[in-house]
Design a protein around this motif. Structure first.
Motif, mmCIF file in Angstrom:
data_model
loop_
_atom_site.group_PDB
_atom_site.id
_atom_site.type_symbol
_atom_site.label_atom_id
_atom_site.label_comp_id
_atom_site.label_asym_id
_atom_site.label_seq_id
_atom_site.Cartn_x
_atom_site.Cartn_y
_atom_site.Cartn_z
ATOM 1 N N LEU A 1 1.082 -1.121 -0.049
ATOM 2 C CA LEU A 1 0.184 0.119 -0.070
ATOM 3 C C LEU A 1 0.771 1.333 -0.126
ATOM 4 O O LEU A 1 1.845 1.302 0.758
ATOM 5 C CB LEU A 1 -0.909 0.133 1.267
ATOM 6 C CG LEU A 1 -1.942 -0.959 1.396
ATOM 7 C CD1 LEU A 1 -2.749 -0.783 2.745
ATOM 8 C CD2 LEU A 1 -2.910 -0.890 0.084
ATOM 9 N N LEU A 2 0.696 2.311 -0.962
ATOM 10 C CA LEU A 2 1.376 3.457 -1.014
ATOM 11 C C LEU A 2 0.629 4.503 0.161
ATOM 12 O O LEU A 2 -0.009 5.265 -0.391
ATOM 13 C CB LEU A 2 1.428 3.944 -2.290
ATOM 14 C CG LEU A 2 2.506 3.312 -3.465
ATOM 15 C CD1 LEU A 2 2.364 1.748 -3.462
ATOM 16 C CD2 LEU A 2 2.459 4.211 -4.451
ATOM 17 N N ASP A 3 0.920 4.174 1.350
ATOM 18 C CA ASP A 3 0.412 5.057 2.209
ATOM 19 C C ASP A 3 1.239 5.772 3.347
ATOM 20 O O ASP A 3 1.128 6.118 4.177
ATOM 21 C CB ASP A 3 -0.548 4.082 3.147
ATOM 22 C CG ASP A 3 0.290 3.070 3.825
ATOM 23 O OD1 ASP A 3 1.344 3.074 3.591
ATOM 24 O OD2 ASP A 3 -0.489 2.213 4.607
ATOM 25 N N GLN A 4 2.597 6.049 2.710
ATOM 26 C CA GLN A 4 3.616 6.603 3.520
ATOM 27 C C GLN A 4 3.891 8.229 3.307
ATOM 28 O O GLN A 4 4.746 8.871 3.657
ATOM 29 C CB GLN A 4 4.761 5.723 3.283
ATOM 30 C CG GLN A 4 5.062 4.604 3.564
ATOM 31 C CD GLN A 4 4.726 4.296 4.832
ATOM 32 O OE1 GLN A 4 5.240 4.772 6.072
ATOM 33 N NE2 GLN A 4 3.481 3.712 5.268
ATOM 34 N N ALA A 5 2.845 8.831 2.312
ATOM 35 C CA ALA A 5 3.188 10.065 2.000
ATOM 36 C C ALA A 5 1.728 10.636 2.036
ATOM 37 O O ALA A 5 1.350 11.271 0.908
ATOM 38 C CB ALA A 5 3.883 10.345 0.811
ATOM 39 N N THR A 6 0.868 10.594 3.153
ATOM 40 C CA THR A 6 -0.464 11.131 2.883
ATOM 41 C C THR A 6 -0.846 12.182 3.734
ATOM 42 O O THR A 6 -0.272 12.527 4.785
ATOM 43 C CB THR A 6 -1.462 9.951 3.276
ATOM 44 O OG1 THR A 6 -1.312 8.680 2.636
ATOM 45 C CG2 THR A 6 -2.996 10.359 3.514
ATOM 46 N N ASP A 7 -1.516 13.345 3.188
ATOM 47 C CA ASP A 7 -1.626 14.563 3.791
ATOM 48 C C ASP A 7 -3.097 15.047 3.665
ATOM 49 O O ASP A 7 -3.768 14.110 2.995
ATOM 50 C CB ASP A 7 -1.040 15.548 3.023
ATOM 51 C CG ASP A 7 0.026 16.608 3.923
ATOM 52 O OD1 ASP A 7 0.143 16.264 5.242
ATOM 53 O OD2 ASP A 7 0.131 17.787 3.577
ATOM 54 N N VAL B 1 1.222 24.299 4.016
ATOM 55 C CA VAL B 1 2.252 23.321 4.341
ATOM 56 C C VAL B 1 2.795 22.502 3.294
ATOM 57 O O VAL B 1 2.053 21.728 2.760
ATOM 58 C CB VAL B 1 1.904 22.764 5.659
ATOM 59 C CG1 VAL B 1 3.004 21.742 6.182
ATOM 60 C CG2 VAL B 1 1.454 23.498 6.696
ATOM 61 N N PRO B 2 3.876 22.632 2.965
ATOM 62 C CA PRO B 2 4.705 21.617 1.973
ATOM 63 C C PRO B 2 4.190 19.928 2.187
ATOM 64 O O PRO B 2 4.095 19.563 3.315
ATOM 65 C CB PRO B 2 6.137 21.738 2.032
ATOM 66 C CG PRO B 2 6.532 22.914 2.586
ATOM 67 C CD PRO B 2 5.166 23.185 3.618
ATOM 68 N N ARG B 3 3.737 19.581 1.119
ATOM 69 C CA ARG B 3 3.063 17.953 1.242
ATOM 70 C C ARG B 3 4.506 17.304 1.239
ATOM 71 O O ARG B 3 5.230 17.304 0.649
ATOM 72 C CB ARG B 3 2.223 17.564 -0.062
ATOM 73 C CG ARG B 3 1.008 18.580 0.126
ATOM 74 C CD ARG B 3 -0.067 18.348 -0.881
ATOM 75 N NE ARG B 3 -1.280 19.062 -0.495
ATOM 76 C CZ ARG B 3 -2.457 18.610 0.060
ATOM 77 N NH1 ARG B 3 -2.271 17.657 1.044
ATOM 78 N NH2 ARG B 3 -3.600 19.485 0.494
ATOM 79 N N PRO B 4 4.240 15.989 2.039
ATOM 80 C CA PRO B 4 5.186 14.972 1.644
ATOM 81 C C PRO B 4 5.251 13.985 0.640
ATOM 82 O O PRO B 4 4.419 14.099 -0.267
ATOM 83 C CB PRO B 4 4.531 14.061 3.166
ATOM 84 C CG PRO B 4 3.226 13.944 2.987
ATOM 85 C CD PRO B 4 2.905 15.494 2.758
ATOM 86 N N GLN B 5 6.463 13.346 0.338
ATOM 87 C CA GLN B 5 6.604 12.627 -0.856
ATOM 88 C C GLN B 5 7.280 11.241 -0.248
ATOM 89 O O GLN B 5 8.305 11.431 0.588
ATOM 90 C CB GLN B 5 7.328 13.571 -1.747
ATOM 91 C CG GLN B 5 7.742 12.661 -3.084
ATOM 92 C CD GLN B 5 8.040 13.486 -4.214
ATOM 93 O OE1 GLN B 5 7.425 14.379 -4.550
ATOM 94 N NE2 GLN B 5 9.443 13.680 -4.519
#
Length: 411
Positions: A318-324, A334-338
């Motif tokens: 699951l690609l769930d490590q950069a959720t805002d 606020v800058p978003r995570p990646q």
């Protein structure tokens, strides 16, 4: 009819019209003798096969639309739970025993749903009458292409039948409104780069009871240096207003990722833009960039359900490590995570909107588990068949309470 003594299985077998019985996943469950005869195939060769694997597109005819039109008709049946009559279609079929050889064929088809006790489509009866001899009798030449006048005649015939069907279902005024809505939706969802990605399947199902337009979207954008961007998004609401907002956000995100090439930066720009678009706040979207040279996926999510990377052994990430939060959820920028992760050629990347997995009164984790279970079960399928199998397995082939966009890419 109970107690009638009629052997319906025997009647089905010998009826002179060609019939196939399809499941909601478009796998052939049964065929009668006439269907075998007209296609030159045996029951053993057809049963249990995905319809478009058994009857693929003719690669020698780049303008062929039979597969696409038949698939669209079957999806209409699954969504509307109503029969769909198709205009005559040119749909070449493979010649038995001669790999790669196709025979020109024309068909007049009707697709009829069979509903279960819950009102959902459990079977589709596909009747395809071979009208090749009729079409050829009206064409003095031996070439396979229709003249402009003949093509126009077929097109006008198809449009006339479709218009009559819309008028019967919705009334003439509602039919015009729906056609305008569909035209608008198709224009906004046009994706020029998508056609370059052959191992990609897209499914788009507006919520049941809507005008067949919605605020969900998908996009594929090619980038320099062996990379491309993929996105799915979901505007709050349904209908024309949500579709209009969707069109603006989709265009803005495509332009942003082309200019910036980083998912998080593109979502930063989109979030700022969304503050000035009425109806755009609380939109969710996930943007990813696939680097085919480095074999990595970089992604960022604005409150969207996590995409899934399906490996060939059936395991899933699951690609769930950069959720805002969704667009506009924070009062200040606020800058978003990646984040990024590697993939192996042959893996499958699945992006979707929440209508695919969310169910009223149920935790989203249950829906995610159902999705990954379905992916593991059908991991060996190609993108087209996998997309249909997912919709069938999750019970939304005929549509759902919420809109659904689904993008399946073989990496």
């Amino acid at each position: 009819m109970a107690g009638s003594g009629i052997d319906y299985e025997a009647l089905f077998a010998v009826t002179p019209s060609p019939y196939m019985v399809l499941g909601p996943d478009l796998v052939i469950a049964d065929v009668n003798e006439a269907a075998c005869r007209v296609t030159g195939r045996s029951r053993e060769d057809l049963l249990g096969r995905y319809l478009f694997d058994a009857f693929p597109e003719n690669p020698a005819d780049p303008d062929a639309e039979g597969v696409r039109n038949l698939h669209a008709s079957l999806q209409r049946v699954l969504r509307s739970r109503q029969p769909d009559t198709m205009a005559p279609q040119k749909y070449d079929i493979p010649v038995a025993g001669q790999p790669g050889v196709f025979e020109e064929r024309w068909w007049s088809a009707i697709n009829t749903p069979v509903l279960g006790p819950d009102g959902q489509v459990v079977w589709i009866i596909h009747r395809g009458e071979d009208v090749t001899s009729f079409i050829r009798s009206r064409r003095p030449r031996e070439d396979t292409a229709l003249s402009d006048a003949e093509a126009m005649e077929v097109e006008l015939y198809a449009r006339a039948r479709e218009l009559r069907r819309l008028n019967e279902e919705l009334g003439q005024a509602h039919a015009r409104e729906r056609q305008v809505a569909l035209t608008l939706q198709e224009a906004m969802l046009r994706s020029p780069h998508l056609a370059r990605h052959r191992d990609t399947a897209v499914r788009y199902l507006p919520a049941t009871g809507s005008l067949n337009v919605c605020g969900d979207w998908y996009e594929v954008v090619d980038l320099p240096e062996n990379r491309y961007a993929v996105a799915v998004g979901d505007v709050v609401g349904h209908g024309l207003e949500a579709a209009a907002v969707m069109g603006m956000l989709r265009s803005a995100l495509s332009a942003s990722v082309l200019a910036l090439e980083e998912p998080a930066s593109a979502l930063d720009v989109l979030g700022l833009y969304a503050r000035y678009v009425e109806g755009a706040l609380a939109t969710t979207v996930v943007q990813a960039v696939v680097d085919t040279r480095a074999r990595r996926i970089t992604y960022s999510s604005a409150g969207h359900p996590p995409p899934v990377l399906l490996h060939q052994d059936g395991s899933c990430d699951l690609l769930d490590q950069a959720t805002d939060p969704p667009l506009g959820a924070r009062p200040e920028h606020v800058p978003r995570p990646q984040a990024d992760l590697p993939y192996t050629p042959g893996d499958t990347f699945v992006l979707y909107t929440d209508g695919l997995i969310e169910r009223r009164g149920e935790d989203i984790d249950a829906g995610l588990q159902r999705l990954t279970d379905a992916l593991a079960r059908h991991a060996r399928h190609g993108p087209e068949r996998l997309a249909d199998a997912l919709l069938a397995h999750l019970g939304v082939s005929s549509g759902a309470r919420d809109d659904i966009a689904l993008l399946v890419l073989r990496l």
